[in-house]
Enzyme design. Structure first.
Site, PDB file in Angstrom:
ATOM      1  N   ARG A 126       0.831  -1.219   0.000  1.00 54.42           N
ATOM      2  CA  ARG A 126       0.000   0.000   0.000  1.00 54.42           C
ATOM      3  C   ARG A 126       0.860   1.261   0.000  1.00 54.42           C
ATOM      4  O   ARG A 126       0.372   2.357  -0.262  1.00 54.42           O
ATOM      5  CB  ARG A 126      -0.960  -0.008   1.202  1.00 54.42           C
ATOM      6  CG  ARG A 126      -1.818   1.249   1.319  1.00 54.42           C
ATOM      7  CD  ARG A 126      -3.130   1.024   2.065  1.00 54.42           C
ATOM      8  NE  ARG A 126      -2.951   0.322   3.320  1.00 54.42           N
ATOM      9  CZ  ARG A 126      -2.416   0.855   4.426  1.00 54.42           C
ATOM     10  NH1 ARG A 126      -2.013   2.110   4.431  1.00 54.42           N
ATOM     11  NH2 ARG A 126      -2.300   0.130   5.518  1.00 54.42           N
ATOM     12  N   TYR A 151     -16.621  16.079 -15.790  1.00 57.72           N
ATOM     13  CA  TYR A 151     -17.043  14.683 -15.830  1.00 57.72           C
ATOM     14  C   TYR A 151     -18.129  14.466 -14.763  1.00 57.72           C
ATOM     15  O   TYR A 151     -18.022  15.023 -13.656  1.00 57.72           O
ATOM     16  CB  TYR A 151     -15.824  13.787 -15.568  1.00 57.72           C
ATOM     17  CG  TYR A 151     -16.153  12.347 -15.360  1.00 57.72           C
ATOM     18  CD1 TYR A 151     -16.653  11.568 -16.406  1.00 57.72           C
ATOM     19  CD2 TYR A 151     -15.977  11.743 -14.120  1.00 57.72           C
ATOM     20  CE1 TYR A 151     -16.970  10.235 -16.207  1.00 57.72           C
ATOM     21  CE2 TYR A 151     -16.277  10.403 -13.926  1.00 57.72           C
ATOM     22  CZ  TYR A 151     -16.769   9.655 -14.966  1.00 57.72           C
ATOM     23  OH  TYR A 151     -17.078   8.338 -14.771  1.00 57.72           O
ATOM     24  N   ASP A 199      -8.166  18.468 -15.244  1.00 57.42           N
ATOM     25  CA  ASP A 199      -8.446  17.117 -15.722  1.00 57.42           C
ATOM     26  C   ASP A 199      -8.081  17.094 -17.205  1.00 57.42           C
ATOM     27  O   ASP A 199      -8.745  17.707 -18.030  1.00 57.42           O
ATOM     28  CB  ASP A 199      -9.921  16.762 -15.485  1.00 57.42           C
ATOM     29  CG  ASP A 199     -10.209  15.286 -15.770  1.00 57.42           C
ATOM     30  OD1 ASP A 199      -9.571  14.727 -16.688  1.00 57.42           O
ATOM     31  OD2 ASP A 199     -11.071  14.707 -15.092  1.00 57.42           O
ATOM     32  N   LYS A 209      -8.889   5.654 -19.649  1.00 63.82           N
ATOM     33  CA  LYS A 209      -9.302   6.076 -20.990  1.00 63.82           C
ATOM     34  C   LYS A 209      -8.133   5.929 -21.966  1.00 63.82           C
ATOM     35  O   LYS A 209      -7.720   4.831 -22.245  1.00 63.82           O
ATOM     36  CB  LYS A 209      -9.858   7.503 -20.916  1.00 63.82           C
ATOM     37  CG  LYS A 209     -10.820   7.723 -19.723  1.00 63.82           C
ATOM     38  CD  LYS A 209     -12.116   6.958 -19.838  1.00 63.82           C
ATOM     39  CE  LYS A 209     -12.957   6.923 -18.567  1.00 63.82           C
ATOM     40  NZ  LYS A 209     -13.289   8.175 -17.942  1.00 63.82           N
TER      41      LYS A 209
HETATM   42  C1  PLP Z   1     -13.745   8.665 -16.702  1.00 65.70           C
HETATM   43  C2  PLP Z   1     -13.341  10.007 -16.259  1.00 65.70           C
HETATM   44  C3  PLP Z   1     -13.008  10.252 -14.927  1.00 65.70           C
HETATM   45  C4  PLP Z   1     -13.108   9.201 -13.860  1.00 65.70           C
HETATM   46  O1  PLP Z   1     -12.171   8.172 -14.050  1.00 65.70           O
HETATM   47  P1  PLP Z   1     -12.408   6.653 -13.579  1.00 65.70           P
HETATM   48  O2  PLP Z   1     -11.145   5.997 -14.011  1.00 65.70           O
HETATM   49  O3  PLP Z   1     -13.644   6.160 -14.251  1.00 65.70           O
HETATM   50  O4  PLP Z   1     -12.573   6.691 -12.092  1.00 65.70           O
HETATM   51  C5  PLP Z   1     -12.579  11.536 -14.589  1.00 65.70           C
HETATM   52  N1  PLP Z   1     -12.512  12.515 -15.508  1.00 65.70           N
HETATM   53  C6  PLP Z   1     -12.832  12.306 -16.802  1.00 65.70           C
HETATM   54  C7  PLP Z   1     -12.751  13.431 -17.775  1.00 65.70           C
HETATM   55  C8  PLP Z   1     -13.273  11.061 -17.216  1.00 65.70           C
HETATM   56  O5  PLP Z   1     -13.613  10.866 -18.507  1.00 65.70           O
END
Ligand code: PLP
Length: 390
Positions: free
Chosen positions: A67, A122, A187, A212
């Site tokens: 961890r 998001y 982000d 993604k």
């Molecule tokens: C999918 C997404 C998230 C969240 O990510 P996870 O891996 O699903 O927890 C945050 N910001 C954006 C822009 C996203 O597309």
């Protein structure tokens, strides 16, 4: 690292592999140890203390516990940091775990209680902020109002660009300019380090849902934040305490995915440009949302991105009914949430990813969001064409 002579394509293939020759390996070794043998109490204890407070393992004390530190994860972090031209990066078990850590590290744990956020975001991020779950008071505002809403207790500013799902662009440098000394979290999931490096524009953290584009193959859930070592200490400390660690198998897949990230981004983007152009002349489509499709009147894309990316959203004539028709009639596109993989996806944000968002900030029912993959563009266009026909 701005003076690093290597180009991103080269870094994508070579970064995070500095110890391979010494280890005599050619692929990242997956270290699945949950615990590690300690040389003696004193060194083990010192190393534990170092990592529990956000630092690195002490060479003598070893990694202590899964961890706190994992070498497979650390190699991925090193590679991602180099692609973002950042000092370091911190990986998490999901994008939302990363968002959570960024908020916690800059609010309660440092005695601040206010977060400023620019919509759209998001759906999960919007939900987390709006829920009050993390104890922070949140103000949503427009990008040009950030300066007016910053207060002494403001610990963090959250923006997303291009934003999910409208593809709106936020001028990162302009927000940083209004932020004063308040840290700015960007982000960067949609742009990836290939198309945009927020830290170069003065942002404090560049966050990715690595689920993604970075993973890119739809088989990993992960998050990562590129930042300075100073910020990383806070983030790693929150990660160690809350336990939102990335699994080493996932880190291996992400590191492997990084090697083709620049290539995938360029090819998917090329498809997306073609698809956005085609959609904008389609009689079933009332408007296309794609960076630069409006001519980039404020020059934001030109200033901060190296390309529009591979996400396209479209407003359909016929609203919800038309969107539902497309979602159920596509054959090559998969009707699914998530994005950024090698295969194309379509989803309806108002019903799915942005369902938890407050009604006034929720995307319209006529909007569909497309993640464009690596298929042949003519096949993708033909599929959407038949799905749009009613
Ligand atoms: C999918 C997404 C998230 C969240 O990510 P996870 O891996 O699903 O927890 C945050 N910001 C954006 C822009 C996203 O597309």
């Amino acid at each position: 690292m701005a003076d690093n002579p290597l180009h991103p394509d080269t870094l994508a293939v070579h970064a995070g592999r500095a110890d391979f020759a010494e280890l005599g390996v050619h692929a990242s070794p997956i270290d699945l140890s949950s615990t590690n043998p300690l040389p003696d109490i004193e060194h083990g204890g010192d190393s534990y203390e170092s990592m529990a407070t956000g630092g690195h393992p002490l060479a003598m004390g070893g990694n202590v516990y899964g961890r706190l530190w994992n070498p497979t994860v650390a190699r991925f972090e090193q590679a991602l940091a180099e692609l973002e031209y950042a000092e370091t990066s911190v990986a998490f078990s999901s994008g939302m775990a990363a968002v959570t850590a960024a908020i916690l590290a800059h609010t309660t744990s440092v005695g601040k209680k206010h977060v400023l956020a620019v919509r759209p975001l998001y759906g999960g991020t919007d939900h987390l902020l709006d829920s009050g779950l993390l104890g922070a008071e949140v103000t949503f505002c427009d990008a040009d109002e950030v300066g007016a809403h910053v207060r002494d207790e403001t610990g963090l500013i959250v923006i997303e660009t291009p934003a999910n799902p409208t593809l709106d662009l936020v001028d990162i440098a302009a927000v940083v300019g209004q932020a004063g000394s308040v840290p700015v979290l960007v982000d960067n999931t949609f742009a990836t380090p290939v198309l945009q490096n927020p830290l170069d524009l003065g942002a404090t953290m560049s966050l990715h849902s690595a689920t993604k584009y970075i993973g890119g193959h739809g088989d990993v859930i992960a998050g990562v934040i590129a930042c300075t070592e100073e910020t990383a200490i806070r983030l790693r400390s929150v990660r160690a305490i809350t336990g939102a660690v990335l699994h080493p198998l996932a880190a291996y897949l992400l590191h492997r995915g990084l090697a083709t990230l620049p290539l995938r981004m360029r090819a998917q983007q090329e498809n997306a440009v073609r698809l956005a152009e085609w959609l904008s002349t389609h009689p079933g489509v009332s408007a296309v949302r794609f960076p630069g499709i409006d001519g980039d009147p404020q020059g934001i894309m030109q200033r901060q991105m190296r390309g529009p990316g591979a996400m396209v959203s479209a407003h359909l004539h016929g609203g919800y009914e038309a969107a539902a028709h497309v979602a159920t009639n596509v054959k090559l596109f998969t009707h699914a949430v998530s994005l950024g993989g090698v295969d194309s996806l379509v989803q309806h944000p108002a019903s799915l990813t942005h369902r938890p968002v407050a009604p006034e900030a929720r995307p319209g029912a006529d909007l569909v969001r497309l993640s464009i993959g690596l298929e042949n563009i003519d096949d993708l266009i033909a599929d959407l064409d038949q799905a749009l026909r009613r």
